[in-house]
Scaffold this motif. Structure first.
Motif, PDB file in Angstrom:
ATOM      1  N   ALA A  54       0.847  -1.192   0.000  1.00 27.36           N
ATOM      2  CA  ALA A  54       0.000   0.000   0.000  1.00 27.36           C
ATOM      3  C   ALA A  54       0.884   1.245   0.000  1.00 27.36           C
ATOM      4  O   ALA A  54       2.085   1.175   0.254  1.00 27.36           O
ATOM      5  CB  ALA A  54      -0.908  -0.008   1.230  1.00 27.36           C
ATOM      6  N   VAL A  55       0.280   2.392  -0.267  1.00 24.21           N
ATOM      7  CA  VAL A  55       0.999   3.660  -0.282  1.00 24.21           C
ATOM      8  C   VAL A  55       0.458   4.516   0.876  1.00 24.21           C
ATOM      9  O   VAL A  55      -0.745   4.639   1.051  1.00 24.21           O
ATOM     10  CB  VAL A  55       0.792   4.379  -1.633  1.00 24.21           C
ATOM     11  N   ASP A  56       1.382   5.099   1.672  1.00 22.63           N
ATOM     12  CA  ASP A  56       0.942   5.938   2.784  1.00 22.63           C
ATOM     13  C   ASP A  56       0.607   7.357   2.308  1.00 22.63           C
ATOM     14  O   ASP A  56       0.684   7.650   1.113  1.00 22.63           O
ATOM     15  CB  ASP A  56       1.982   5.941   3.919  1.00 22.63           C
ATOM     16  N   ARG A  57       0.259   8.228   3.240  1.00 22.45           N
ATOM     17  CA  ARG A  57      -0.148   9.601   2.893  1.00 22.45           C
ATOM     18  C   ARG A  57       0.932  10.405   2.179  1.00 22.45           C
ATOM     19  O   ARG A  57       0.648  11.321   1.434  1.00 22.45           O
ATOM     20  CB  ARG A  57      -0.553  10.364   4.152  1.00 22.45           C
ATOM     21  N   ASN A  58       2.185  10.046   2.442  1.00 17.19           N
ATOM     22  CA  ASN A  58       3.303  10.775   1.844  1.00 17.19           C
ATOM     23  C   ASN A  58       3.736  10.186   0.500  1.00 17.19           C
ATOM     24  O   ASN A  58       4.733  10.618  -0.065  1.00 17.19           O
ATOM     25  CB  ASN A  58       4.498  10.785   2.804  1.00 17.19           C
ATOM     26  N   GLY A  59       3.002   9.177   0.042  1.00 16.54           N
ATOM     27  CA  GLY A  59       3.342   8.550  -1.234  1.00 16.54           C
ATOM     28  C   GLY A  59       4.425   7.489  -1.131  1.00 16.54           C
ATOM     29  O   GLY A  59       4.905   7.004  -2.142  1.00 16.54           O
ATOM     30  N   GLN A  60       4.795   7.147   0.099  1.00 18.20           N
ATOM     31  CA  GLN A  60       5.826   6.124   0.298  1.00 18.20           C
ATOM     32  C   GLN A  60       5.181   4.735   0.312  1.00 18.20           C
ATOM     33  O   GLN A  60       4.128   4.542   0.911  1.00 18.20           O
ATOM     34  CB  GLN A  60       6.557   6.357   1.630  1.00 18.20           C
ATOM     35  N   ARG A  61       5.829   3.783  -0.331  1.00 15.20           N
ATOM     36  CA  ARG A  61       5.339   2.403  -0.381  1.00 15.20           C
ATOM     37  C   ARG A  61       5.588   1.727   0.965  1.00 15.20           C
ATOM     38  O   ARG A  61       6.686   1.793   1.504  1.00 15.20           O
ATOM     39  CB  ARG A  61       6.053   1.670  -1.506  1.00 15.20           C
ATOM     40  N   ILE A  62       4.567   1.124   1.538  1.00  7.41           N
ATOM     41  CA  ILE A  62       4.692   0.396   2.807  1.00  7.41           C
ATOM     42  C   ILE A  62       5.113  -1.032   2.470  1.00  7.41           C
ATOM     43  O   ILE A  62       4.417  -1.714   1.722  1.00  7.41           O
ATOM     44  CB  ILE A  62       3.360   0.396   3.577  1.00  7.41           C
ATOM     45  N   PRO A  63       6.259  -1.498   2.993  1.00  8.55           N
ATOM     46  CA  PRO A  63       6.737  -2.843   2.643  1.00  8.55           C
ATOM     47  C   PRO A  63       5.783  -3.934   3.127  1.00  8.55           C
ATOM     48  O   PRO A  63       5.124  -3.794   4.163  1.00  8.55           O
ATOM     49  CB  PRO A  63       8.091  -2.954   3.332  1.00  8.55           C
ATOM     50  N   MET A  64       5.726  -5.017   2.378  1.00 13.54           N
ATOM     51  CA  MET A  64       4.871  -6.151   2.717  1.00 13.54           C
ATOM     52  C   MET A  64       5.536  -6.987   3.809  1.00 13.54           C
ATOM     53  O   MET A  64       6.763  -7.063   3.880  1.00 13.54           O
ATOM     54  CB  MET A  64       4.630  -7.006   1.476  1.00 13.54           C
ATOM     55  N   GLY A  65       4.713  -7.631   4.633  1.00 13.68           N
ATOM     56  CA  GLY A  65       5.224  -8.456   5.722  1.00 13.68           C
ATOM     57  C   GLY A  65       5.571  -9.872   5.311  1.00 13.68           C
ATOM     58  O   GLY A  65       6.247 -10.586   6.037  1.00 13.68           O
ATOM     59  N   VAL A  66       5.098 -10.304   4.147  1.00 14.74           N
ATOM     60  CA  VAL A  66       5.355 -11.659   3.675  1.00 14.74           C
ATOM     61  C   VAL A  66       5.823 -11.616   2.224  1.00 14.74           C
ATOM     62  O   VAL A  66       5.635 -10.618   1.542  1.00 14.74           O
ATOM     63  CB  VAL A  66       4.099 -12.561   3.799  1.00 14.74           C
ATOM     64  N   THR A  67       6.425 -12.707   1.782  1.00 15.30           N
ATOM     65  CA  THR A  67       6.854 -12.831   0.388  1.00 15.30           C
ATOM     66  C   THR A  67       6.351 -14.157  -0.172  1.00 15.30           C
ATOM     67  O   THR A  67       5.968 -15.056   0.595  1.00 15.30           O
ATOM     68  CB  THR A  67       8.393 -12.774   0.253  1.00 15.30           C
ATOM     69  N   ALA A  68       6.348 -14.280  -1.476  1.00 10.72           N
ATOM     70  CA  ALA A  68       5.918 -15.523  -2.127  1.00 10.72           C
ATOM     71  C   ALA A  68       6.761 -16.680  -1.608  1.00 10.72           C
ATOM     72  O   ALA A  68       7.971 -16.560  -1.449  1.00 10.72           O
ATOM     73  CB  ALA A  68       6.035 -15.401  -3.634  1.00 10.72           C
ATOM     74  N   GLY A  69       6.106 -17.788  -1.302  1.00 11.82           N
ATOM     75  CA  GLY A  69       6.798 -18.965  -0.778  1.00 11.82           C
ATOM     76  C   GLY A  69       6.692 -19.112   0.726  1.00 11.82           C
ATOM     77  O   GLY A  69       6.944 -20.190   1.263  1.00 11.82           O
ATOM     78  N   ASP A  70       6.325 -18.034   1.443  1.00  8.73           N
ATOM     79  CA  ASP A  70       6.195 -18.103   2.908  1.00  8.73           C
ATOM     80  C   ASP A  70       5.020 -18.992   3.292  1.00  8.73           C
ATOM     81  O   ASP A  70       4.027 -19.094   2.571  1.00  8.73           O
ATOM     82  CB  ASP A  70       5.954 -16.712   3.499  1.00  8.73           C
ATOM     83  N   ARG A  71       5.144 -19.614   4.457  1.00 12.03           N
ATOM     84  CA  ARG A  71       4.013 -20.317   5.073  1.00 12.03           C
ATOM     85  C   ARG A  71       3.461 -19.391   6.140  1.00 12.03           C
ATOM     86  O   ARG A  71       4.221 -18.840   6.941  1.00 12.03           O
ATOM     87  CB  ARG A  71       4.468 -21.632   5.695  1.00 12.03           C
ATOM     88  N   VAL A  72       2.140 -19.219   6.159  1.00 15.04           N
ATOM     89  CA  VAL A  72       1.513 -18.259   7.068  1.00 15.04           C
ATOM     90  C   VAL A  72       0.280 -18.856   7.729  1.00 15.04           C
ATOM     91  O   VAL A  72      -0.256 -19.869   7.274  1.00 15.04           O
ATOM     92  CB  VAL A  72       1.108 -16.969   6.309  1.00 15.04           C
ATOM     93  N   LEU A  73      -0.139 -18.203   8.805  1.00 16.02           N
ATOM     94  CA  LEU A  73      -1.423 -18.509   9.434  1.00 16.02           C
ATOM     95  C   LEU A  73      -2.408 -17.446   8.987  1.00 16.02           C
ATOM     96  O   LEU A  73      -2.101 -16.255   9.046  1.00 16.02           O
ATOM     97  CB  LEU A  73      -1.311 -18.498  10.959  1.00 16.02           C
ATOM     98  N   ILE A  74      -3.583 -17.882   8.546  1.00 13.21           N
ATOM     99  CA  ILE A  74      -4.609 -16.956   8.079  1.00 13.21           C
ATOM    100  C   ILE A  74      -5.848 -17.100   8.950  1.00 13.21           C
ATOM    101  O   ILE A  74      -6.018 -18.122   9.616  1.00 13.21           O
ATOM    102  CB  ILE A  74      -4.958 -17.208   6.590  1.00 13.21           C
ATOM    103  N   PRO A  75      -6.717 -16.089   8.973  1.00 13.83           N
ATOM    104  CA  PRO A  75      -7.951 -16.207   9.755  1.00 13.83           C
ATOM    105  C   PRO A  75      -8.826 -17.341   9.229  1.00 13.83           C
ATOM    106  O   PRO A  75      -8.783 -17.673   8.041  1.00 13.83           O
ATOM    107  CB  PRO A  75      -8.649 -14.858   9.530  1.00 13.83           C
ATOM    108  N   GLN A  76      -9.617 -17.925  10.123  1.00  8.50           N
ATOM    109  CA  GLN A  76     -10.521 -19.009   9.731  1.00  8.50           C
ATOM    110  C   GLN A  76     -11.529 -18.509   8.692  1.00  8.50           C
ATOM    111  O   GLN A  76     -11.876 -19.227   7.766  1.00  8.50           O
ATOM    112  CB  GLN A  76     -11.259 -19.547  10.966  1.00  8.50           C
ATOM    113  N   PHE A  77     -11.988 -17.277   8.861  1.00  7.98           N
ATOM    114  CA  PHE A  77     -12.967 -16.702   7.936  1.00  7.98           C
ATOM    115  C   PHE A  77     -12.408 -15.410   7.370  1.00  7.98           C
ATOM    116  O   PHE A  77     -11.502 -14.813   7.920  1.00  7.98           O
ATOM    117  CB  PHE A  77     -14.292 -16.429   8.664  1.00  7.98           C
ATOM    118  N   GLY A  78     -12.987 -14.960   6.277  1.00 11.89           N
ATOM    119  CA  GLY A  78     -12.557 -13.700   5.683  1.00 11.89           C
ATOM    120  C   GLY A  78     -11.788 -13.926   4.405  1.00 11.89           C
ATOM    121  O   GLY A  78     -11.705 -15.039   3.886  1.00 11.89           O
ATOM    122  N   GLY A  79     -11.223 -12.874   3.896  1.00 10.40           N
ATOM    123  CA  GLY A  79     -10.530 -12.947   2.623  1.00 10.40           C
ATOM    124  C   GLY A  79     -11.519 -13.048   1.480  1.00 10.40           C
ATOM    125  O   GLY A  79     -12.725 -13.176   1.682  1.00 10.40           O
TER     126      GLY A  79
END
Length: 103
Positions: A54-79
């Protein structure tokens, strides 16, 4: 009919993360097959693709917390579910990902 024929054609935008749930084991370590009713849907998923962030108010890109290939825990519902052929995928916002599983 969907125009999507392959998940590789799907590129998440902004802070979206494309994941596929890891299928639960249908067999125990000793080789006993479990009935489908006893196998719960897991909250573990594999990250297939991530947006640029995402882009913040100043136009700076906010880095992502995960990358392709990561294993993650996701919410049971949503998405947002996406079905391509017989396979089901989900799009989550980066902030909705609960945790990254370090191996």
């Amino acid at each position: 009919m969907s125009l999507l024929r392959n998940v590789k054609n799907l590129a998440p935008l902004l802070d979206r993360v494309l994941v596929q749930r890891v299928k639960p084991e249908a067999k125990t370590a000793s080789g006993i097959f479990l009935p489908e009713s006893s196998v719960k849907e897991q909250n573990e998923a594999k990250v297939l693709a991530v947006g640029p962030g995402a882009v913040d108010r100043n136009g700076q890109r906010i880095p992502m917390g995960v990358t392709a290939g990561d294993r993650v825990l996701i919410p049971q519902f949503g998405g947002s579910p996406i079905k391509i052929g017989e396979d089901e995928y989900h799009l989550f916002r980066d902030s909705e990902i609960l945790a990254k599983i370090n191996e």
